[in-house]
Scaffold this active site. Structure first.
Site, PDB file in Angstrom:
ATOM      1  N   LYS A   1      46.066  51.709  26.180  1.00 29.43           N
ATOM      2  CA  LYS A   1      46.121  51.074  27.495  1.00 29.43           C
ATOM      3  C   LYS A   1      46.405  52.163  28.537  1.00 29.43           C
ATOM      4  O   LYS A   1      46.773  53.293  28.198  1.00 29.43           O
ATOM      5  CB  LYS A   1      47.244  50.036  27.554  1.00 29.43           C
ATOM      6  CG  LYS A   1      47.070  48.832  26.607  1.00 29.43           C
ATOM      7  CD  LYS A   1      46.033  47.846  27.115  1.00 29.43           C
ATOM      8  CE  LYS A   1      45.838  46.693  26.147  1.00 29.43           C
ATOM      9  NZ  LYS A   1      45.171  47.080  24.902  1.00 29.43           N
TER      10      LYS A   1
ATOM     11  N   SER B   1      39.286  45.832  25.493  1.00 28.83           N
ATOM     12  CA  SER B   1      40.347  45.829  26.502  1.00 28.83           C
ATOM     13  C   SER B   1      40.265  47.034  27.436  1.00 28.83           C
ATOM     14  O   SER B   1      40.785  46.985  28.541  1.00 28.83           O
ATOM     15  CB  SER B   1      41.710  45.762  25.828  1.00 28.83           C
ATOM     16  OG  SER B   1      42.045  46.999  25.253  1.00 28.83           O
TER      17      SER B   1
END
Lengths: 207, 435
Positions: free
Chosen positions: A162, A125
């Site tokens: 993230k 990710s």
């Protein structure tokens, strides 16, 4: 979703006739390719990997060697002085003036040792910012997270790394860094249990 | 020339005790946030009994040291999560907390794996409640661990202040007895049970209660000499400490032998590693002897070194390290090995060291050892004989033993438990995995 990569399945099989088909090494990977059967569920992962591989290759192909910088002395054991032997009193060694501490990778990576932790990356990710599976990410809890920082967050009891961002409406969002589009941004809502565990300040890996 | 209108009150001490709330459970929660808000216990070796309980578990009435098999039904009913202890993790987290605290005062006594005294007497000019809040917030942010801070004019009082900081939300985790009015303080102490006093504990509390000393205030008002005759000199010291007279200095051995300390200030500054190692070996030999004399075993070792805080021209350095042992031991050789490994980690050249010391922690009694509880202990009669001989050598010829210890250097404290959380911070393969 992955149309730009979907020709992975369409590579022409090599024909028996010598010299037929696509010339070896002329495809987008610039090297011989082969056909492999993969589980359908894993195709996005493999496509991600190939995209990353291609990008890496592209970068290495584009890199024209102009200036070669030599890495400075790297030590295996950290925190050892370069020079440590007994010097008899009254007769200082001429080398002593040049004593410098060897470069210590932890010094380079860590600002606040009491607040720094390492975590292992899994998944793709955050591939675009250079965080690949098995990489070690350096997480500093002493830093205050700002918008744009890569953070280790806790979302309903689960850890995730993230990029911290804010939506137009001012809501906190967690953005993946993966241009394949396989991962979606996460918008933090009030019913979510959200906490920033630390700021990711670096990473390292072994090949 | 005398100025008789000037009255200088005696300098009152400001001693702080900082301790981590439900330390082992809190460490587990930092790396497993799913445990937050759930009833969690950490169990002793071989999952014998509860050595740490979350507030949720305390509320269910599970006592400290309760055997796991006895509250298994309760655990099932309420979903209590039982974890094996992970001393490698706790020791690393402890070292982080102690290192952060060292920044707040040069005079630190690491009292146990999760408690530290700080002498803040030199920080009078500051708002010490605010100073305590700074410490608390920094430790929470940097390590994820919640702490409480208690400040008083003696160690005994700082322990009580810490208890109040923990139990009474009004203090917001930081309680300073020294800034309370005498009346407020007496009101507060009148509400705290006598058994909460440091060194009184479960054994002496019933005896004191039988004599009519039910609260801390009751004991504070007692006649120290009379109680000395009925109890011991320790009781007299306790009463004097409750009244603000320092009887137990920082780094003195505490009445409750939760740990053994052996330390000394050097007569002259020591700079080189070998001399420090020599001293440390000697201190450890003494501590190990004491340990064997009281027939107990240590589960962790703490080593510290520091320069003098009173020489402003000398660069100041102070550091310490807790090292967990895989199984409790009282083997001098093993303990010396471990402590010298620790010294290597914290030693920095070119400082004038003024003091060094060792502390044995997580002490268990031999009876506890021989039962099933700590079956991992390996002390054969042969090794006991060797150890005694070694001990003598250590005492007589410190240098020889150092050689031997460093030659046989290995990490003997490998964790063997299987039912525990990963060593998140001390093993590469155990780092938390993040998606």
């Amino acid at each position: 979703m992955h149309s730009e990569n979907s020709n992975i399945n369409k590579i022409a099989p090599r024909k028996n006739r010598k010299g037929a088909g696509r010339r070896i090494g002329t495809g987008k990977f610039r090297e011989p390719t082969t056909v492999v059967r993969v589980p359908a569920s894993q195709t996005p992962v493999i496509k991600d990997f190939l995209a990353a591989y291609q990008r890496k290759k592209l970068v290495s192909n584009m890199d024209i060697v102009g200036e070669i910088t030599l890495p400075a002395l790297i030590t295996l054991s950290v925190n050892l002085p370069l020079y440590s032997s007994k010097v008899s009193a009254g007769f200082p060694s001429p080398a002593e003036e040049h004593v410098e501490k060897r470069l210590d990778p932890s010094e380079f990576l860590i600002d606040q040792k009491d607040a720094t932790f390492f975590v292992t990356i899994q998944g793709y990710s955050m591939m675009d910012v250079g965080l690949l599976p098995k990489d070690k990410a350096v997480v500093d809890r002493s830093k205050i997270a700002s918008i744009g920082d890569i953070v280790l967050a806790v979302l309903d009891g689960e850890f995730t790394i993230k990029t911290l961002s804010r939506s137009k409406e001012g809501k906190v969002r967690l953005l993946p860094a993966n241009s394949t589009g396989a991962y979606s941004p996460i918008e933090i809502t009030e019913e979510m249990n959200f906490e920033i565990w630390g700021v990711v300040t670096g990473s390292f890996r072994r090949f | 020339m005398k100025e008789n209108h000037m009255f200088v009150p005696p300098v009152s001490r400001n001693i702080a005790l900082i301790d981590v709330n439900n330390f082992y459970v809190s460490c587990e929660r930092v790396f497993n946030p799913k445990l937050v808000g759930k009833p969690v216990v950490v169990l002793s070796n071989n999952d014998g009994c509860a050595v740490a309980r979350s507030n949720e578990v305390k509320a269910l009435g599970v006592g400290m040291g309760a055997p796991w098999f006895k509250f298994k039904d309760l655990a099932k009913q309420h979903g209590i999560i039982g974890l094996s202890s992970n001393y490698a993790l706790y020791a690393d987290m402890s070292n982080r907390v102690m290192s952060i605290l060292r920044e707040y005062s040069p005079d630190q006594e690491v009292y146990s794996i999760d408690e530290s005294f700080l002498d803040l007497t030199g920080f009078q000019s500051r708002d010490l409640v605010q100073y305590g809040q700074d410490m608390r917030k920094r430790i929470l942010k940097w390590t994820g661990l919640p702490v409480c801070v208690g400040i008083g004019s003696t160690k005994t009082l700082s322990k009580l202040a810490n208890h109040c900081a923990k139990k009474r939300p009004v203090f917001n985790s930081v309680c300073n007895f020294n800034t309370m009015s005498p009346k407020d303080l007496e009101d507060l102490l009148g509400q705290v049970e006598v058994g909460e006093i440091w060194g009184v504990g479960r054994k002496l509390a019933p005896k004191l209660q039988a004599l009519g000393f039910n609260t801390v205030l009751d004991l504070k008002r007692a006649n120290p000499e009379r109680l000395r005759q009925q109890f011991s000199v320790v009781m007299e010291k306790t009463i004097r400490e409750l009244n603000g007279t320092v009887c137990i200095e920082l780094e003195e051995i505490s009445p409750a032998k939760k740990q053994i300390i052996s330390s000394r200030s050097f007569g002259y500054p020591v700079r080189d590693y070998n001399s420090l190692a020599e001293s440390i070996t000697l201190y450890m030999s003494r501590a190990a002897e004491k340990l064997r004399k009281q027939q107990s075993f240590a589960g962790s070792v703490y080593v510290y070194i520091r320069t003098s805080p009173f020489k402003p021209d000398d660069p100041f350095y102070s550091n310490g390290l807790t090292i967990p042992l895989s199984s409790p031991t009282n083997d001098t050789m093993q303990l010396v090995n471990v402590v010298l490994w620790g010294l290597k980690q914290i030693y920095k050249p070119n400082y004038n060291y003024a003091k060094a010391g060792v502390m044995l922690g997580e002490i268990v009694q031999e009876e506890g050892v021989q039962t099933d509880l700590f079956s991992q202990i390996q002390t054969s009669p042969k090794s006991t004989a060797l150890m005694t001989a070694m001990d003598n050598i250590n005492l007589k010829m410190g240098k020889e033993s150092i050689k031997l210890a460093s030659e046989g250097f290995k990490r003997p404290w490998k964790m063997k438990q299987e039912n525990k959380s990963p060593s998140y911070t001390t093993r590469w393969e155990d780092n938390p995995t993040i998606y």
